[in-house]
Design a protein around this motif. Structure first.
Motif, mmCIF file in Angstrom:
data_model
loop_
_atom_site.group_PDB
_atom_site.id
_atom_site.type_symbol
_atom_site.label_atom_id
_atom_site.label_comp_id
_atom_site.label_asym_id
_atom_site.label_seq_id
_atom_site.Cartn_x
_atom_site.Cartn_y
_atom_site.Cartn_z
ATOM 1 N N ILE A 1 0.839 -1.204 0.000
ATOM 2 C CA ILE A 1 0.000 0.000 0.000
ATOM 3 C C ILE A 1 0.874 1.253 0.000
ATOM 4 N N TRP A 2 1.928 1.232 0.813
ATOM 5 C CA TRP A 2 2.827 2.388 0.858
ATOM 6 C C TRP A 2 3.527 2.588 -0.483
ATOM 7 N N THR A 3 3.915 1.499 -1.146
ATOM 8 C CA THR A 3 4.580 1.592 -2.443
ATOM 9 C C THR A 3 3.661 2.228 -3.483
ATOM 10 N N VAL A 4 2.422 1.740 -3.565
ATOM 11 C CA VAL A 4 1.471 2.289 -4.539
ATOM 12 C C VAL A 4 1.164 3.744 -4.216
ATOM 13 N N SER A 5 0.984 4.048 -2.922
ATOM 14 C CA SER A 5 0.661 5.414 -2.529
ATOM 15 C C SER A 5 1.798 6.373 -2.863
ATOM 16 N N THR A 6 3.028 5.983 -2.572
ATOM 17 C CA THR A 6 4.171 6.862 -2.826
ATOM 18 C C THR A 6 4.402 7.046 -4.321
ATOM 19 N N SER A 7 4.108 6.007 -5.111
ATOM 20 C CA SER A 7 4.301 6.132 -6.560
ATOM 21 C C SER A 7 3.338 7.145 -7.179
ATOM 22 N N LEU A 8 2.251 7.460 -6.487
ATOM 23 C CA LEU A 8 1.273 8.418 -6.992
ATOM 24 C C LEU A 8 1.506 9.831 -6.479
ATOM 25 N N ARG A 9 2.571 10.052 -5.724
ATOM 26 C CA ARG A 9 2.879 11.385 -5.235
ATOM 27 C C ARG A 9 3.890 12.064 -6.155
ATOM 28 N N THR A 10 4.017 13.338 -5.973
ATOM 29 C CA THR A 10 5.050 14.082 -6.697
ATOM 30 C C THR A 10 6.394 13.819 -6.031
ATOM 31 N N SER B 1 7.246 12.823 -1.959
ATOM 32 C CA SER B 1 7.488 11.395 -1.761
ATOM 33 C C SER B 1 8.233 11.080 -0.477
ATOM 34 N N ALA B 2 8.949 12.064 0.092
ATOM 35 C CA ALA B 2 9.736 11.827 1.304
ATOM 36 C C ALA B 2 9.106 12.437 2.542
ATOM 37 N N ASP B 3 7.817 12.786 2.476
ATOM 38 C CA ASP B 3 7.155 13.389 3.631
ATOM 39 C C ASP B 3 7.045 12.395 4.772
ATOM 40 N N LEU B 4 7.228 12.880 5.984
ATOM 41 C CA LEU B 4 7.068 12.072 7.190
ATOM 42 C C LEU B 4 6.118 12.786 8.132
ATOM 43 N N PRO B 5 5.122 12.079 8.680
ATOM 44 C CA PRO B 5 4.772 10.673 8.370
ATOM 45 C C PRO B 5 4.155 10.574 6.973
ATOM 46 N N PRO B 6 4.336 9.443 6.304
ATOM 47 C CA PRO B 6 3.804 9.310 4.939
ATOM 48 C C PRO B 6 2.289 9.277 4.930
ATOM 49 N N GLU B 7 1.698 9.814 3.887
ATOM 50 C CA GLU B 7 0.252 9.806 3.732
ATOM 51 C C GLU B 7 -0.183 8.524 3.021
ATOM 52 N N ILE B 8 -1.187 7.866 3.575
ATOM 53 C CA ILE B 8 -1.691 6.643 2.950
ATOM 54 C C ILE B 8 -2.386 6.969 1.633
ATOM 55 N N VAL B 9 -3.176 8.023 1.628
ATOM 56 C CA VAL B 9 -3.878 8.450 0.412
ATOM 57 C C VAL B 9 -3.295 9.790 -0.017
ATOM 58 N N PRO B 10 -2.678 9.869 -1.198
ATOM 59 C CA PRO B 10 -2.107 11.152 -1.638
ATOM 60 C C PRO B 10 -3.183 12.222 -1.782
ATOM 61 N N THR B 11 -2.860 13.424 -1.325
ATOM 62 C CA THR B 11 -3.828 14.519 -1.442
ATOM 63 C C THR B 11 -4.024 14.932 -2.899
ATOM 64 N N GLU B 12 -2.961 14.910 -3.680
ATOM 65 C CA GLU B 12 -3.032 15.243 -5.101
ATOM 66 C C GLU B 12 -2.347 14.141 -5.906
ATOM 67 N N PRO B 13 -3.072 13.067 -6.210
ATOM 68 C CA PRO B 13 -2.453 11.960 -6.963
ATOM 69 C C PRO B 13 -1.946 12.424 -8.319
ATOM 70 N N SER B 14 -0.785 11.904 -8.679
ATOM 71 C CA SER B 14 -0.165 12.290 -9.948
ATOM 72 C C SER B 14 0.457 11.057 -10.599
ATOM 73 N N ALA B 15 0.343 10.987 -11.917
ATOM 74 C CA ALA B 15 0.932 9.884 -12.679
ATOM 75 C C ALA B 15 2.253 10.273 -13.317
ATOM 76 N N ASP B 16 2.848 11.391 -12.862
ATOM 77 C CA ASP B 16 4.106 11.840 -13.439
ATOM 78 C C ASP B 16 5.223 10.829 -13.227
ATOM 79 N N ALA B 17 5.215 10.157 -12.088
ATOM 80 C CA ALA B 17 6.274 9.178 -11.806
ATOM 81 C C ALA B 17 6.225 8.023 -12.795
#
Length: 286
Positions: free
Chosen positions: A38-47, A51-67
């Motif tokens: 879940i963390w891998t998929v969530s982080t892949s959708l962040r800018t 991506s290095a925010d702590l604590p990590p967000e489970i659901v990205p606030t602004e999902p992006s497919a740029d990665a």
């Protein structure tokens, strides 16, 4: 209140808690298993900046497919996926053939030194891959197969675990079927091909699915045996996403990881039914 009165109450409480305890235990195990995914998929959708925010967000606030777009821009992922598909598919087919033939021979045929040879096959399971990689590399170098996809495919055909699994599978089948075919004039090869091999299809499916999932994620052998970029498999090709000294974007790296997981998950989903049936029928036969 007497103990005889309390016993039914305690029994009802114990039986009532047992299902909830099992559900909670399964939920904890599932969370520990799926948490990294879940963390891998969530982080892949962040800018990359998030991506290095702590604590990590489970659901990205602004999902992006740029990665994901960056993965296709940075590496030739289609070539690496094609190499991995070719290598793992041929290894899976090869292991199904060799495991089926060897398992049938050790289970149904009588020949000299059968037990010592089978013990030797099982002993190879205790030898780490790192011990045998140098002799294998030298043999492939003499044959001129280094830095080719055949260097990954051919040495992986023999499988000690698959041989053991199929031997146990064939031992659970009735001997009467083979004896009846031999009375009708069938030889050992015809008995195997026409009688036992069709019955062993679930067991062979287990060998194929396990071989595909293992070698799809294999990293060590391609790292040693492959040097050309056009011969890299997907796990090895994803390393270049890390950048120099690991300075690449975490979201881009994890986007590549997510893309590499899709074929393995698809094979497991498709092969889940024969895998379950093979394990169940093996247990019933034994």
């Amino acid at each position: 209140m007497s103990s005889t009165v309390l016993e039914p109450v305690v029994s009802r409480v114990r039986h009532g808690l047992a299902p909830w305890a099992r559900i909670c235990g399964i939920a904890v195990c599932a969370l520990l298993t799926l948490g990294p995914v879940i963390w891998t998929v969530s982080t892949s959708l962040r800018t990359p900046a998030d991506s290095a925010d702590l604590p990590p967000e489970i659901v990205p606030t602004e999902p992006s497919a740029d990665a994901y777009r960056a993965v296709f821009d940075k590496i030739d992922i289609w070539l690496y996926a094609l190499n991995s598909t070719l290598v793992t598919a041929l290894i899976a087919i090869g292991q199904m053939i060799t495991a089926g033939l060897a398992g049938y021979a050790f289970a149904r045929l009588d020949f000299r030194f059968k037990k010592p040879l089978f013990a030797l096959v099982l002993a190879t399971m205790m030898v780490p891959l790192q011990v045998t990689i140098v002799p294998v590399f030298l043999e492939l170098k003499v044959l001129g197969l280094t830095d080719t996809l055949l260097a990954l495919i051919i040495p992986a055909f023999p499988t000690a675990f698959g041989t053991f699994l199929m031997r146990q599978y064939f031992l659970g089948m009735p001997k009467d079927l083979g004896e009846a075919a031999m009375i009708d004039g069938a030889g050992p090869w015809r008995v195997f091909r026409s009688v036992y091999a069709p019955l062993a299809a679930p067991g062979l499916a287990i060998v194929g699915v396990l071989a595909f999932n293992y070698h799809w994620n294999e990293f060590f052998r391609p790292l040693i045996l492959e040097t050309s970029t056009e011969n890299l498999t997907l796990p090895l090709g994803l390393v270049s996403l890390q950048g120099n000294l690991g300075t690449g974007s975490i979201s881009v790296v994890l986007a590549g990881v997510v893309l590499s997981m899709i074929p393995a998950v698809a094979v497991f989903v498709v092969g889940q039914r024969p895998l379950r049936e093979g394990i169940t029928s093996a247990g019933v036969n034994r």
